[in-house]
Design a protein around this motif. Structure first.
Motif, PDB file in Angstrom:
ATOM      1  N   ALA A  89      42.022 -52.976 132.982  1.00 36.94           N
ATOM      2  CA  ALA A  89      40.596 -52.695 132.778  1.00 36.94           C
ATOM      3  C   ALA A  89      40.302 -52.385 131.316  1.00 36.94           C
ATOM      4  O   ALA A  89      39.287 -52.799 130.765  1.00 36.94           O
ATOM      5  N   LYS A  90      41.206 -51.646 130.678  1.00 38.21           N
ATOM      6  CA  LYS A  90      40.985 -51.241 129.285  1.00 38.21           C
ATOM      7  C   LYS A  90      41.444 -52.298 128.281  1.00 38.21           C
ATOM      8  O   LYS A  90      41.143 -52.201 127.095  1.00 38.21           O
ATOM      9  N   GLY A  91      42.233 -53.272 128.743  1.00 40.16           N
ATOM     10  CA  GLY A  91      42.873 -54.192 127.814  1.00 40.16           C
ATOM     11  C   GLY A  91      43.836 -53.434 126.936  1.00 40.16           C
ATOM     12  O   GLY A  91      43.989 -53.708 125.743  1.00 40.16           O
ATOM     13  N   ARG A  92      44.504 -52.437 127.522  1.00 38.08           N
ATOM     14  CA  ARG A  92      45.377 -51.558 126.749  1.00 38.08           C
ATOM     15  C   ARG A  92      46.798 -52.088 126.769  1.00 38.08           C
ATOM     16  O   ARG A  92      47.313 -52.465 127.822  1.00 38.08           O
ATOM     17  N   PRO A  93      47.469 -52.116 125.601  1.00 39.31           N
ATOM     18  CA  PRO A  93      48.858 -52.585 125.602  1.00 39.31           C
ATOM     19  C   PRO A  93      49.733 -51.672 126.463  1.00 39.31           C
ATOM     20  O   PRO A  93      49.567 -50.453 126.436  1.00 39.31           O
ATOM     21  N   PRO A 129      43.189 -42.441 131.114  1.00 46.37           N
ATOM     22  CA  PRO A 129      42.902 -42.569 129.688  1.00 46.37           C
ATOM     23  C   PRO A 129      41.399 -42.484 129.502  1.00 46.37           C
ATOM     24  O   PRO A 129      40.642 -42.544 130.476  1.00 46.37           O
ATOM     25  N   SER A 130      40.947 -42.331 128.273  1.00 44.51           N
ATOM     26  CA  SER A 130      39.510 -42.358 128.016  1.00 44.51           C
ATOM     27  C   SER A 130      38.937 -43.671 128.564  1.00 44.51           C
ATOM     28  O   SER A 130      39.575 -44.722 128.459  1.00 44.51           O
ATOM     29  N   ALA A 131      37.731 -43.588 129.137  1.00 41.84           N
ATOM     30  CA  ALA A 131      37.166 -44.721 129.881  1.00 41.84           C
ATOM     31  C   ALA A 131      36.436 -45.700 128.969  1.00 41.84           C
ATOM     32  O   ALA A 131      35.240 -45.958 129.136  1.00 41.84           O
ATOM     33  N   ASN A 132      37.156 -46.232 127.961  1.00 43.04           N
ATOM     34  CA  ASN A 132      36.589 -47.204 127.027  1.00 43.04           C
ATOM     35  C   ASN A 132      37.554 -48.378 126.919  1.00 43.04           C
ATOM     36  O   ASN A 132      38.752 -48.210 127.139  1.00 43.04           O
ATOM     37  N   PRO A 133      37.034 -49.564 126.561  1.00 43.17           N
ATOM     38  CA  PRO A 133      37.960 -50.648 126.258  1.00 43.17           C
ATOM     39  C   PRO A 133      38.874 -50.211 125.114  1.00 43.17           C
ATOM     40  O   PRO A 133      38.441 -49.485 124.213  1.00 43.17           O
ATOM     41  N   LEU A 148      35.267 -46.641 120.821  1.00 39.62           N
ATOM     42  CA  LEU A 148      34.968 -45.207 120.879  1.00 39.62           C
ATOM     43  C   LEU A 148      35.073 -44.687 122.316  1.00 39.62           C
ATOM     44  O   LEU A 148      34.678 -45.367 123.254  1.00 39.62           O
ATOM     45  N   SER A 149      35.557 -43.465 122.453  1.00 42.65           N
ATOM     46  CA  SER A 149      35.627 -42.860 123.785  1.00 42.65           C
ATOM     47  C   SER A 149      34.221 -42.526 124.284  1.00 42.65           C
ATOM     48  O   SER A 149      33.343 -42.181 123.497  1.00 42.65           O
ATOM     49  N   PRO A 150      34.018 -42.608 125.604  1.00 46.62           N
ATOM     50  CA  PRO A 150      32.697 -42.341 126.176  1.00 46.62           C
ATOM     51  C   PRO A 150      32.463 -40.852 126.410  1.00 46.62           C
ATOM     52  O   PRO A 150      33.333 -40.154 126.926  1.00 46.62           O
ATOM     53  N   SER A 153      45.083 -48.302 115.417  1.00 52.10           N
ATOM     54  CA  SER A 153      43.765 -47.993 114.875  1.00 52.10           C
ATOM     55  C   SER A 153      42.885 -47.813 116.101  1.00 52.10           C
ATOM     56  O   SER A 153      42.995 -48.527 117.077  1.00 52.10           O
ATOM     57  N   HIS A 154      42.015 -46.855 116.086  1.00 52.83           N
ATOM     58  CA  HIS A 154      41.418 -46.407 117.334  1.00 52.83           C
ATOM     59  C   HIS A 154      39.986 -46.024 117.109  1.00 52.83           C
ATOM     60  O   HIS A 154      39.541 -45.900 115.982  1.00 52.83           O
ATOM     61  N   TYR A 155      39.246 -45.776 118.159  1.00 49.84           N
ATOM     62  CA  TYR A 155      37.947 -45.117 118.078  1.00 49.84           C
ATOM     63  C   TYR A 155      36.989 -45.827 117.129  1.00 49.84           C
ATOM     64  O   TYR A 155      36.274 -45.183 116.383  1.00 49.84           O
TER      65      TYR A 155
HETATM   66 MG    MG Z   1      41.615 -43.333 124.348  1.00 49.96          MG
END
Ligand code: MG
Ligand code: TXA
Length: 317
Positions: free
Chosen positions: A51-55, A139-143, A147-149, A229-231
């Motif tokens: 859902a997040k496209g997270r590695p 995890p934070s509910a963002n792709p 940015l975190s929601p 790199s994040h947020y």
């Molecule tokens: Mg996060």
């Protein structure tokens, strides 16, 4: 599309049933909204990563309702117990050794022999954890990379098609992700600064607890936190700006900011600034502008966590 639930016992109960069936539910914590799933289910955890496209090498935080529950999954050495008693429930995550008999999915911890655990203080998160009776990976509910929601609307806009429900608890009080503290060896280290500060942890542990690395410190990434790199908003960011240049949106801080600019905190209050940060960056992230200029925020107390997020948002991508 995810259904928005109101935080009544009946509707939280509906969310708890969905989680027990392996579905995903976004819920509020005092830091940011999380995208939750049963942490013991490989299928639910895989759905979170997708859902997040997270590695898949970047492990998730596991949420539990209290210290005793945390101790079922992780080893809590004396320092961890002291930190837990002082700061749980609250905006703090501890990275701890996984217990041998830990039932948390190995996908959630990315195959590491450690696990990141948090006891959130938010009443809705607590009710949900108690009702499901499960540890929840969230995890934070963002792709990934965004940015975190800090509101249910942010979650619905970006991940609305990925969760069964979003429980609407209004805006998040803290507004920045939890402090991540590693307690894997004798030297506690902050992997991600947050509302529980290095000073507060140092005072409690009678030891100097430092914030590890920085965004530009590519040589020190003990933690996956530091690899990414994040947020980031879509627009480039310019920090320590005195004023906006042509085409820039300005994000102000304190009484010196020009009238009419969005201001993290006109009074210069860091807590107010933290809770406004992500929502205001989202508002300014508009293609009518070419960049977002941000006025300086003092590098002390909660300002350390705010500046950490700003530097990450401004990091080259
Ligand atoms: Mg996060
Ligand atoms: O405030 C928060 O912490 C929010 C709310 C929903 O609880 N959650 C959150 O989760 O920010 P997430 O997954 O977006 O960030 C967790 C960070 C990640 O950067 C991850 O790399 C790090 O914690 N982490 C997780 N497990 C770890 C581990 N075993 N060792 C080192 N770092 C870990």
């Amino acid at each position: 599309m995810a259904r928005r639930l109101q935080p009544t016992l009946g509707e939280i109960g509906e969310a708890a049933r969905a989680l027990r069936q392996g579905k995903l539910v976004a819920f509020p914590t005092e830091t940011v909204y999380g995208l939750g799933g049963d942490a013991t289910s490989d299928r639910a955890v895989a759905a979170i990563f997708a859902a997040k496209g997270r590695p898949s090498f970047n492990p998730l935080i596991v949420h539990v309702s209290n210290i005793a529950e945390a101790a079922r999954h992780a080893e809590l050495p004396p320092k961890a117990q002291a930190v837990a008693r002082a700061f749980w429930p609250g905006p703090l995550t501890m990275v701890l050794p996984r217990r041998r008999d830990c039932r948390i999915s190995l996908l959630a911890t990315a195959g590491l022999d450690s696990v990141a655990i948090r006891v959130p203080a938010h009443e809705i998160a607590q009710t949900l954890l108690t009702m499901t009776g499960l540890p929840l990976a969230a995890p934070s509910a963002n792709p990934s990379g965004r940015l975190s929601p800090t509101s249910a609307d942010h979650v619905l806009a970006e991940l609305g098609d990925k969760a069964a429900f979003v429980i609407d608890g209004g805006p998040c009080r803290v507004g920045l992700e939890s402090t991540v503290l590693s307690l894997l060896d004798d030297r506690p280290r902050i992997l991600r600064p947050g509302a529980v500060t290095a000073e507060a942890l140092s005072e409690l542990l009678h030891d100097s607890v430092e914030v590890e690395g920085g965004t530009e410190d590519a040589s020190a990434p003990r933690s996956p936190v530091r690899l990414l790199s994040h947020y980031a908003p879509s627009l480039p960011m310019r920090l320590d700006a005195a004023a906006a240049e042509p085409g820039e949106a300005l994000l102000g801080f304190g009484p010196a900011a020009p009238q009419g600019a969005l201001n993290l905190s006109p009074a210069g209050d860091l807590q107010e600034a933290a809770s406004n940060l992500f929502a205001m960056l989202r508002r300014l992230d508009d293609p009518h502008y070419r960049a977002i200029a941000v006025m300086p925020v003092p590098e002390s107390g909660l300002g350390i966590a705010i500046n950490d997020r700003l530097r990450r948002a401004a990091a080259p991508r």
